[in-house]
Design an enzyme around this catalytic site. Sequence first.
Site, PDB file in Angstrom:
ATOM      1  N   SER A  28      55.093  64.589  87.284  1.00  0.00           N
ATOM      2  CA  SER A  28      54.855  66.004  87.609  1.00  0.00           C
ATOM      3  C   SER A  28      55.424  67.000  86.604  1.00  0.00           C
ATOM      4  O   SER A  28      55.651  68.159  86.973  1.00  0.00           O
ATOM      5  CB  SER A  28      55.407  66.303  89.002  1.00  0.00           C
ATOM      6  OG  SER A  28      56.804  66.106  89.001  1.00  0.00           O
TER       7      SER A  28
ATOM      8  N   TYR B  94      48.584  67.586  83.785  1.00  0.00           N
ATOM      9  CA  TYR B  94      49.143  67.366  85.125  1.00  0.00           C
ATOM     10  C   TYR B  94      48.203  67.928  86.198  1.00  0.00           C
ATOM     11  O   TYR B  94      47.797  67.220  87.132  1.00  0.00           O
ATOM     12  CB  TYR B  94      50.529  68.019  85.220  1.00  0.00           C
ATOM     13  CG  TYR B  94      51.041  68.170  86.617  1.00  0.00           C
ATOM     14  CD1 TYR B  94      51.323  67.058  87.391  1.00  0.00           C
ATOM     15  CD2 TYR B  94      51.232  69.435  87.181  1.00  0.00           C
ATOM     16  CE1 TYR B  94      51.781  67.199  88.696  1.00  0.00           C
ATOM     17  CE2 TYR B  94      51.691  69.589  88.464  1.00  0.00           C
ATOM     18  CZ  TYR B  94      51.957  68.463  89.237  1.00  0.00           C
ATOM     19  OH  TYR B  94      52.407  68.604  90.510  1.00  0.00           O
TER      20      TYR B  94
ATOM     21  N   LYS C 219      45.729  66.040  89.188  1.00  0.00           N
ATOM     22  CA  LYS C 219      45.776  66.354  90.628  1.00  0.00           C
ATOM     23  C   LYS C 219      44.403  66.811  91.127  1.00  0.00           C
ATOM     24  O   LYS C 219      43.988  66.487  92.247  1.00  0.00           O
ATOM     25  CB  LYS C 219      46.837  67.432  90.890  1.00  0.00           C
ATOM     26  CG  LYS C 219      48.266  66.950  90.674  1.00  0.00           C
ATOM     27  CD  LYS C 219      48.757  66.098  91.840  1.00  0.00           C
ATOM     28  CE  LYS C 219      50.180  65.631  91.666  1.00  0.00           C
ATOM     29  NZ  LYS C 219      50.776  65.060  92.866  1.00  0.00           N
TER      30      LYS C 219
ATOM     31  N   PHE D  90      53.230  61.479  97.807  1.00  0.00           N
ATOM     32  CA  PHE D  90      53.940  62.362  96.868  1.00  0.00           C
ATOM     33  C   PHE D  90      54.085  61.751  95.483  1.00  0.00           C
ATOM     34  O   PHE D  90      54.318  62.469  94.523  1.00  0.00           O
ATOM     35  CB  PHE D  90      55.363  62.651  97.380  1.00  0.00           C
ATOM     36  CG  PHE D  90      55.408  63.338  98.702  1.00  0.00           C
ATOM     37  CD1 PHE D  90      55.352  64.722  98.787  1.00  0.00           C
ATOM     38  CD2 PHE D  90      55.513  62.611  99.878  1.00  0.00           C
ATOM     39  CE1 PHE D  90      55.394  65.355 100.005  1.00  0.00           C
ATOM     40  CE2 PHE D  90      55.551  63.234 101.108  1.00  0.00           C
ATOM     41  CZ  PHE D  90      55.490  64.608 101.177  1.00  0.00           C
TER      42      PHE D  90
HETATM   43  N1  UFG Z   1      61.346  79.894  83.409  1.00  0.00           N
HETATM   44  C1  UFG Z   1      62.212  80.553  82.569  1.00  0.00           C
HETATM   45  N2  UFG Z   1      63.303  79.871  82.104  1.00  0.00           N
HETATM   46  C2  UFG Z   1      63.559  78.574  82.427  1.00  0.00           C
HETATM   47  C3  UFG Z   1      62.667  77.910  83.299  1.00  0.00           C
HETATM   48  C4  UFG Z   1      61.563  78.591  83.774  1.00  0.00           C
HETATM   49  O1  UFG Z   1      62.029  81.723  82.238  1.00  0.00           O
HETATM   50  O2  UFG Z   1      64.553  78.015  81.954  1.00  0.00           O
HETATM   51  C5  UFG Z   1      60.185  80.618  83.950  1.00  0.00           C
HETATM   52  C6  UFG Z   1      58.859  79.948  83.624  1.00  0.00           C
HETATM   53  O3  UFG Z   1      58.387  80.337  82.365  1.00  0.00           O
HETATM   54  C7  UFG Z   1      57.981  80.442  84.791  1.00  0.00           C
HETATM   55  C8  UFG Z   1      58.979  80.589  85.942  1.00  0.00           C
HETATM   56  O4  UFG Z   1      60.285  80.626  85.343  1.00  0.00           O
HETATM   57  O5  UFG Z   1      57.467  81.695  84.499  1.00  0.00           O
HETATM   58  C9  UFG Z   1      58.956  79.413  86.899  1.00  0.00           C
HETATM   59  O6  UFG Z   1      59.043  78.214  86.129  1.00  0.00           O
HETATM   60  P1  UFG Z   1      59.218  76.769  86.780  1.00  0.00           P
HETATM   61  O7  UFG Z   1      59.316  75.807  85.640  1.00  0.00           O
HETATM   62  O8  UFG Z   1      60.325  76.805  87.775  1.00  0.00           O
HETATM   63  O9  UFG Z   1      57.874  76.545  87.582  1.00  0.00           O
HETATM   64  P2  UFG Z   1      56.353  76.656  87.086  1.00  0.00           P
HETATM   65  O10 UFG Z   1      55.796  77.903  87.678  1.00  0.00           O
HETATM   66  O11 UFG Z   1      56.223  76.498  85.629  1.00  0.00           O
HETATM   67  O12 UFG Z   1      55.730  75.322  87.698  1.00  0.00           O
HETATM   68  C10 UFG Z   1      55.492  75.139  89.072  1.00  0.00           C
HETATM   69  C11 UFG Z   1      55.643  73.680  89.407  1.00  0.00           C
HETATM   70  C12 UFG Z   1      54.646  72.857  88.662  1.00  0.00           C
HETATM   71  C13 UFG Z   1      53.277  73.369  88.964  1.00  0.00           C
HETATM   72  C14 UFG Z   1      53.183  74.829  88.713  1.00  0.00           C
HETATM   73  C15 UFG Z   1      51.899  75.333  89.252  1.00  0.00           C
HETATM   74  O13 UFG Z   1      56.938  73.258  89.111  1.00  0.00           O
HETATM   75  O14 UFG Z   1      54.728  71.517  89.052  1.00  0.00           O
HETATM   76  O15 UFG Z   1      54.210  75.546  89.384  1.00  0.00           O
HETATM   77  O16 UFG Z   1      51.558  76.474  88.647  1.00  0.00           O
HETATM   78  F1  UFG Z   1      52.377  72.753  88.163  1.00  0.00           F
END
Ligand code: UFG
Length: 337
Positions: free
Chosen positions: A80, A144, A148, A76
């Site tokens: 990230s 990132y 991977k 893991f």
């Molecule tokens: N979002 C918001 N407000 C916030 C945080 C997030 O609107 O304060 C939105 C983001 O724009 C996205 C969704 O919520 O549309 C989910 O966002 P996250 O940051 O929770 O997760 P991500 O989809 O960006 O990322 C996840 C993993 C990453 C990985 C990715 C793969 O956390 O490690 O999926 O696509 F790379």
Amino acid sequence: MVGPVKVLVTGGAGYIGSVVSAQLLAEGSQVVVLDDLSTGHRDAVPSGAGFREVSLLDPPVLAEVLAEGFDGVLHFAAKSLVGESMERPELYYRNNVVGSLNLLDAMRAAEVQRLVFSSTAATYGEPTAVPIREDAPPCPTNAYGATKLAIDAMISFECGAHRLTAASLRYFNVAGARGEQGERHGTETHLIPIVLQVALGAREAVQIYGTDYPTPDGTAVRDYIHVDDLAVAHLLALDAPAPSGPTGEHRIYNLGNGTGYSVREVIEVCREVTGHPIPAVDVGRRAGDPGVLVASSERITSSLGWHPERGLTDMVRDAWTFARSRAAMAGSAAHPA
Ligand code: UFG
């Protein structure tokens, strides 16, 4: 490899690694966590697990640890954060790619022939078809995901040349908690923990990044998977039979629930679970965010019999229980009786 085994868990002081370590211990396996504590927490390592504070960038010490003898490795440990990876790609290539190469070297020398690796949906980039299958063209849009993908390729060649049998699990959006193990990132960027910080009073509002996506309510859609369901997949992958013959095999599996939820839907579920109004403010898109990411997990279901058992409400409820207990601990530390 059925039954109790001795497993090395790199990154076992982090969110997902600590949950999987707890599940392995509960199943009777022996667990040694290897972590440099750069982002993990010593007290997240479940009691019952051994602990070595070692960096993957320290090959001689890594070799010593592997020489203790293990039936398999769950890998893991990684940097990230998507945004950070674009600002400091060199940090991601060194930690993730060089660190994984060092790990494979140490495993080969110690004749450890089983590996389960934390890969990511970020290897695919902007999808050409949804749900995303493992044969979708990989085209990462950030450093990132690129690191991977590079590690996935390295593992494939290693398995083809040597006796390693490995599985790369490509996680979609992991959420939820398992008792005392949950998300505790120094820099929090993930949607559900941020929304729960609003419910705890630690933030005023959640920002919604983008309301002009081609989705039913205009906000981005993601596939959320409970960390406990994810952990089960690791145990199944570790137990899957190895091929007979002079070389191993590399299997790649997507892991999601197959259901997409928009940002607004996630916030609504958080309101229902917490009973807090959770103010939300619409802002512009976050750079690099695809509109829709939903997994097809058909391959792992048909190959290993994995099925997710928990939905979004379970994830939010467990994450909420965890967040409140952390906040209570922080409060009692700040104001001792
Ligand atoms: N979002 C918001 N407000 C916030 C945080 C997030 O609107 O304060 C939105 C983001 O724009 C996205 C969704 O919520 O549309 C989910 O966002 P996250 O940051 O929770 O997760 P991500 O989809 O960006 O990322 C996840 C993993 C990453 C990985 C990715 C793969 O956390 O490690 O999926 O696509 F790379």
